[in-house]
Design an enzyme around this catalytic site. Sequence first.
Site, mmCIF file in Angstrom:
data_model
loop_
_atom_site.group_PDB
_atom_site.id
_atom_site.type_symbol
_atom_site.label_atom_id
_atom_site.label_comp_id
_atom_site.label_asym_id
_atom_site.label_seq_id
_atom_site.Cartn_x
_atom_site.Cartn_y
_atom_site.Cartn_z
ATOM 1 C CG ASN A 120 14.411 -74.225 -38.184
ATOM 2 O OD1 ASN A 120 13.379 -74.467 -37.588
ATOM 3 N ND2 ASN A 120 14.132 -73.678 -39.259
ATOM 4 C CG HIS B 140 6.951 -76.029 -46.068
ATOM 5 N ND1 HIS B 140 7.677 -75.915 -47.068
ATOM 6 C CD2 HIS B 140 5.628 -75.658 -46.449
ATOM 7 C CE1 HIS B 140 7.108 -75.241 -48.085
ATOM 8 N NE2 HIS B 140 5.811 -74.845 -47.637
HETATM 9 C C1 GRF Z 1 13.263 -72.254 -42.872
HETATM 10 O O1 GRF Z 1 11.976 -71.326 -42.682
HETATM 11 C C2 GRF Z 1 12.409 -73.856 -43.138
HETATM 12 O O2 GRF Z 1 11.095 -73.655 -42.785
HETATM 13 C C3 GRF Z 1 12.566 -73.884 -44.485
HETATM 14 O O3 GRF Z 1 14.009 -73.240 -44.725
HETATM 15 C C4 GRF Z 1 14.087 -72.039 -43.727
HETATM 16 C C5 GRF Z 1 15.691 -72.539 -43.168
HETATM 17 O O4 GRF Z 1 15.933 -71.598 -42.286
HETATM 18 N N1 GRF Z 1 12.665 -75.037 -44.898
HETATM 19 P P1 GRF Z 1 17.140 -71.911 -41.380
HETATM 20 O O5 GRF Z 1 18.536 -72.217 -42.247
HETATM 21 O O6 GRF Z 1 16.759 -73.103 -40.635
HETATM 22 O O7 GRF Z 1 17.258 -70.567 -40.397
#
Ligand code: GRF
Length: 223
Positions: A19, A114
């Site tokens: 993300n 989330h």
């Molecule tokens: C994602 O699925 C987010 O929704 C959750 O933790 C995960 C993080 O993934 N809060 P990344 O580290 O961004 O790949």
Amino acid sequence: MGVKGRIRLGVLASGRGSNLQAIIDASQAGRIDAVVAIVISDVADAFALERARTHGIEAMFVDPNLFETREGFDAAIIDLLRKRDVDLVCLAGFMRLLNPLFIREYRNKIINIHPALLPAFPGLHVQRKALKHGAKFSGCTVHFVDEGTDTGPIIIQAVIPVLDDDTDESLSARILTHEHQIYPRAIQLFAEGRLEVRGRRVFCHGIPPAELDEKRNWGAINP
Ligand code: GRF
């Protein structure tokens, strides 16, 4: 507010940082009026830190073990964010709860992503829980962070169908592609000053009437 009217983001991440990458990419492509000012992790070898460094973004590991209390750890992070004039704190897979102290300091200026349709399935391992429960739709949510776990006012949600042959992995992967779209979008709405929090509801101002009309009749039915 940062350079050329772009807001300054502080991203907190504990893991792989996909993300974070979506946010960096959107920022560098000029798709959001925001720059990542600093990335902070509570995990020394979080890949998120490496991603930040690759892009020349300041990346810091803050060791929770160095602090006697959770408040002390949070205060150290707040200090880092303040010194970098951060306008918006983005939690991106940050595996720690923030103290009320933190929430007060950045009230309605902390957002989280989330991988479920809140308020269904807060907490951890949520794709597995959605499958186990037999949910027909899942998705992801960007919300403001309040004192609870995944309880804050909802900004954007993306809905995807749960397929009969879905596994934890396949569902997570499909949700993730939507996370990467809605997180930058929520940041842009914030940057444009279009979000208003009234109680539990977040109102998004300035949507053209034609777009609103289209949204009014949107729906999804399974299978
Ligand atoms: C994602 O699925 C987010 O929704 C959750 O933790 C995960 C993080 O993934 N809060 P990344 O580290 O961004 O790949």
